[in-house]
Design a protein around this motif. Sequence first.
Motif, PDB file in Angstrom:
ATOM      1  N   ASN A  39      -5.349   2.576   1.785  1.00 36.13           N
ATOM      2  CA  ASN A  39      -5.393   3.787   0.964  1.00 36.13           C
ATOM      3  C   ASN A  39      -6.473   4.541   1.421  1.00 36.13           C
ATOM      4  O   ASN A  39      -7.634   4.187   1.996  1.00 36.13           O
ATOM      5  CB  ASN A  39      -5.649   3.428  -0.430  1.00 36.13           C
ATOM      6  N   GLN A  69      -0.574   7.981  10.573  1.00 30.44           N
ATOM      7  CA  GLN A  69       0.401   7.210   9.856  1.00 30.44           C
ATOM      8  C   GLN A  69       1.616   8.377   9.539  1.00 30.44           C
ATOM      9  O   GLN A  69       1.267   9.494   9.529  1.00 30.44           O
ATOM     10  CB  GLN A  69      -0.169   6.580   8.559  1.00 30.44           C
ATOM     11  N   GLU A  76      -0.963   7.868  -2.470  1.00 27.41           N
ATOM     12  CA  GLU A  76      -0.192   6.929  -2.116  1.00 27.41           C
ATOM     13  C   GLU A  76      -0.901   5.882  -1.414  1.00 27.41           C
ATOM     14  O   GLU A  76      -1.648   6.146  -0.471  1.00 27.41           O
ATOM     15  CB  GLU A  76       1.040   7.121  -1.325  1.00 27.41           C
ATOM     16  N   LYS A  77      -0.723   4.457  -1.588  1.00 27.42           N
ATOM     17  CA  LYS A  77      -1.513   3.355  -1.007  1.00 27.42           C
ATOM     18  C   LYS A  77      -0.367   2.731  -0.104  1.00 27.42           C
ATOM     19  O   LYS A  77       0.922   2.915  -0.467  1.00 27.42           O
ATOM     20  CB  LYS A  77      -1.676   2.228  -1.730  1.00 27.42           C
ATOM     21  N   ALA A  78      -0.731   2.363   1.085  1.00 30.27           N
ATOM     22  CA  ALA A  78       0.217   1.740   1.952  1.00 30.27           C
ATOM     23  C   ALA A  78       0.252   0.292   2.082  1.00 30.27           C
ATOM     24  O   ALA A  78      -0.790  -0.300   2.095  1.00 30.27           O
ATOM     25  CB  ALA A  78      -0.127   2.433   3.345  1.00 30.27           C
ATOM     26  N   TYR A  92       5.149   2.866   0.919  1.00 30.40           N
ATOM     27  CA  TYR A  92       3.967   3.751   0.088  1.00 30.40           C
ATOM     28  C   TYR A  92       4.460   3.813  -1.309  1.00 30.40           C
ATOM     29  O   TYR A  92       5.473   4.047  -1.809  1.00 30.40           O
ATOM     30  CB  TYR A  92       4.041   5.342   0.790  1.00 30.40           C
ATOM     31  N   ASN A  94       2.987   5.409  -4.998  1.00 32.12           N
ATOM     32  CA  ASN A  94       2.345   6.110  -5.673  1.00 32.12           C
ATOM     33  C   ASN A  94       1.721   5.719  -6.879  1.00 32.12           C
ATOM     34  O   ASN A  94       2.317   5.060  -7.826  1.00 32.12           O
ATOM     35  CB  ASN A  94       3.264   7.396  -6.253  1.00 32.12           C
ATOM     36  N   GLU A 100       7.992   4.924  -5.110  1.00 33.93           N
ATOM     37  CA  GLU A 100       7.612   4.475  -3.749  1.00 33.93           C
ATOM     38  C   GLU A 100       8.448   4.721  -2.619  1.00 33.93           C
ATOM     39  O   GLU A 100       9.767   5.361  -2.992  1.00 33.93           O
ATOM     40  CB  GLU A 100       7.707   3.025  -3.910  1.00 33.93           C
TER      41      GLU A 100
END
Length: 369
Positions: A39, A69, A76-78, A92, A94, A100
Motif C-alpha cells: 500500500n 504497478q 487501494e492496497k495490493a 487490489y 479499496n 476489489e
Amino acid sequence: MRVCKAWNDIIHSQEFIEAQHYRSMKTNGPRTILLLKRNSYKPDKRISLSVCFDRVVSKSDVLPVRITQPLQHFDEKAFMVGYCNSLVCIRYSNSISNAETLVVWNPSIQRFKRIPFTPVELPAEWADNQKRFPKIAYGFGYDSINDDYKLVRVVQFTKDDDVVGSEVKIYSIKSNSWKKVQSLPCTKGLRMYFTTSRLSYLNGALHLLMFGLSDENRIPVIVSLDLATEMYDEFPTPTVCYYKKLLVLEVFGGYLGVCLRPYPPATFIDQSDVWIMKKYGVTATWTRLYTIEKDDMPLQTYKYCKPLLFSETREVVLLERGGMLWWYDFERKGFEMVVIPNKPRLFSTAICAGNLLLLDGERVINPSQ
C-alpha cells in the motif's frame, strides 16, 4: 519500415512467444524476485530484485529496479494472489468501498490484463448471517493441457462451528470468463485453514490447507484442484503438523511444502520446521528439510520465515520475513541479510523470469512520465 513490421509480426506471433518462454524455463537462468509493495498513499512504484543463486548475496550484488504497478489508486492496497511462469496475479482492495480489482501482470514487459468481476452467490442458510464474513482465498496457475492461465476463487461459508457451503469459480484468460465448478469436498466437515488466504500452485493444480474440528480429522490435510480436469484430490500433511493455527502451505524449489511457524505466545514451540513432499502426491515422501531453532533466529525474523528459493548449490535458502530477505545456510545454521536500497517496508514476493506473455495486454502507465 517493412523490416520493422516483419520483426514486430514475428515477436507478436504465438510461436515466438512460446519458444522464448520455453527457452527461459529450460535454461533456468537467473530469476527476479519481485517485491510487491502492499500500500501507498503516493503515486506508487514497485521494486524488483535480481538474485544470484550460486552463492550468498552481498551488498554489491543487489541492484533493485523500480517498476510501476498496473494500478495506481492511492486508496487501494495490493495483495499477491499468486504467480506462475512470470505472470503475477494481484488483487487490489479499496479500503473505503471494499471493492476489489483483479489483474494479471507481466512485469517484464509492463503489460497487464484486467479480470472481470464475478459476484459471490450466498447459500440460503447463510444469507441472514450478516455479522459473519465468508472465508475467501484466491489462486493462480497454468493449465498445460488447455494452454491456459487460470484464476480460482474459493469461498467457504461457516455458521457457528458448521460448514454450510462453499463456492468455487474458475476464470480463464483464454476465454476471458468465469465459470462455477464443483464445491469444496466437505464430507468430513473440513473447513479452510486459518492461515489460508491464497492457494499454492504446483504441477497443474492449486492447493489449500483444510482441517476438521473433530478429534479424528484435526490434523490438517491438503486439498488440490486440478486446473485441467477440475477434479479434487486430497492427501495428509506430516503427522507432526497438529498445531493447526501455526501451519503454512508453501511451494518452493519445485516442491510442495509445509512450514510449522513459531508463535511467540505459544512458548512450547521453540523452532521453525520446514517439510517438503519429495515425490508429489506420495505421503510417505514427506521429509523434514531443515529446522531453525529459536536461538539461531535473528531478532527480526523470529515469527515466521517464508522460504522462497534455493541457491544453485541448494546449500542455502532465501527467506522472507517482515519486510526483510535473508539467506539461511543449512549446515552453518547462519543467516545473512540481503541489503536492498530503498526497499518497501511491507511487501509480498513473486519469483519471475522474463518472457513475452500478455503482449496484447494493456500497457502500464508510469505516473512520473
